[in-house]
Design a protein around this motif. Structure first.
Motif, short mmCIF file in Angstrom:
data_model
loop_
_atom_site.label_atom_id
_atom_site.label_comp_id
_atom_site.label_asym_id
_atom_site.label_seq_id
_atom_site.Cartn_x
_atom_site.Cartn_y
_atom_site.Cartn_z
N ASN A 76 15.11 45.32 42.77
CA ASN A 76 14.72 46.48 43.77
C ASN A 76 13.13 46.32 43.59
N ASP A 77 12.58 45.77 44.40
CA ASP A 77 10.92 45.42 44.45
C ASP A 77 10.72 45.60 45.95
N VAL A 78 9.43 46.09 46.09
CA VAL A 78 8.86 46.17 47.65
C VAL A 78 8.56 44.78 47.83
N MET A 79 9.05 44.26 48.92
CA MET A 79 8.97 42.95 49.44
C MET A 79 7.91 42.81 50.28
N ASP A 80 7.46 41.66 50.43
CA ASP A 80 6.33 41.24 51.35
C ASP A 80 6.81 40.71 52.73
N VAL A 81 7.94 40.15 52.95
CA VAL A 81 8.58 39.41 53.75
C VAL A 81 10.09 39.92 54.08
N GLY A 107 19.05 40.75 52.58
CA GLY A 107 18.79 41.83 51.38
C GLY A 107 17.73 42.88 51.42
N THR A 108 16.94 42.56 52.40
CA THR A 108 15.79 43.53 52.56
C THR A 108 16.12 44.80 53.36
N LEU A 109 15.51 45.96 52.96
CA LEU A 109 15.72 47.07 53.89
C LEU A 109 14.30 47.18 54.59
N VAL A 110 14.42 47.09 56.01
CA VAL A 110 13.13 47.02 56.83
C VAL A 110 12.96 48.54 57.60
N GLN A 111 11.86 48.87 57.18
CA GLN A 111 11.27 50.36 58.03
C GLN A 111 10.54 49.89 59.18
N LEU A 148 18.96 47.10 57.25
CA LEU A 148 19.27 46.40 56.13
C LEU A 148 19.84 45.10 56.60
N ILE A 149 19.21 43.83 56.14
CA ILE A 149 19.65 42.76 56.51
C ILE A 149 20.60 42.15 55.54
N ALA A 150 21.86 42.21 55.89
CA ALA A 150 22.94 41.83 54.73
C ALA A 150 24.01 41.22 55.71
N ILE A 192 6.94 48.78 59.23
CA ILE A 192 6.07 49.57 58.41
C ILE A 192 6.19 49.41 56.83
N ALA A 193 7.39 49.13 56.51
CA ALA A 193 7.63 48.77 55.30
C ALA A 193 8.73 47.93 55.04
N ILE A 194 8.84 47.18 53.77
CA ILE A 194 9.96 46.35 53.57
C ILE A 194 10.48 46.59 52.11
N TYR A 195 11.72 46.89 51.84
CA TYR A 195 12.08 46.97 50.38
C TYR A 195 13.31 46.48 50.02
#
Length: 156
Positions: free
Chosen positions: A86-91, A95-99, A106-108, A153-156
């Protein structure tokens, strides 16, 4: 949001895993029923009717086997995503949650919209039209989907 994004991501993954496991159980049950029908189907004097019935059952079996293969792939993909840190991602990637300014994605695997608290999150496949647009996006990037301009706005 009342929960932090990583908690929401975990809840979504748990929900997606449960739905996928339920889908696998339903497909396995349908496959077993089709196989039983095939085994119980005895040759009658109708001849052509028997062959048509048997072919239809075989088509059902083939379709269920394909669905089961896809569902198991989805399950393995979800399990691999669950093990990511669980890290803040840059891309944006699998598996990332994109706001975005429009919503959360959630890209899954493709299970559609889920609701966590008051939040609607779209669980999408990377192969879906919006998934393809999101993959590789960074914070601040924009894209257009269904004639709606969205900004990451954010990527988790």
């Amino acid at each position: 949001m009342t929960n932090n994004y990583f908690d929401i991501k975990g809840e979504i993954l748990d929900m997606a895993l449960k739905r996928t496991q339920e889908r696998i159980t339903m497909i396995e049950s349908a496959l077993e029923t089709a196989r039983d029908s095939s085994n119980d189907d005895t040759k009658s004097s109708a001849g052509d009717k028997y062959e048509t019935s048997r072919e239809m059952i075989q088509q059902d079996i083939n379709r269920y086997q394909k669905q089961l293969l896809e569902a198991n792939k989805d399950l393995q993909q979800l399990i691999s995503i669950e093990s990511l840190p669980n890290d803040v991602m840059d891309v944006a990637r699998l598996g990332t949650l994109v706001q975005t300014n429009v919503g959360l994605y959630l890209i899954a695997t493709s299970i559609g919209a889920v609701k966590i608290g008051t939040n609607n999150i779209f669980v999408i496949s990377p192969a879906s039209p919006i998934g393809k647009l999101l993959i590789g996006k960074k914070i601040g990037d924009s894209f257009v989907f269904n004639n709606v301009n969205q900004k990451v706005i954010a990527i988790y």
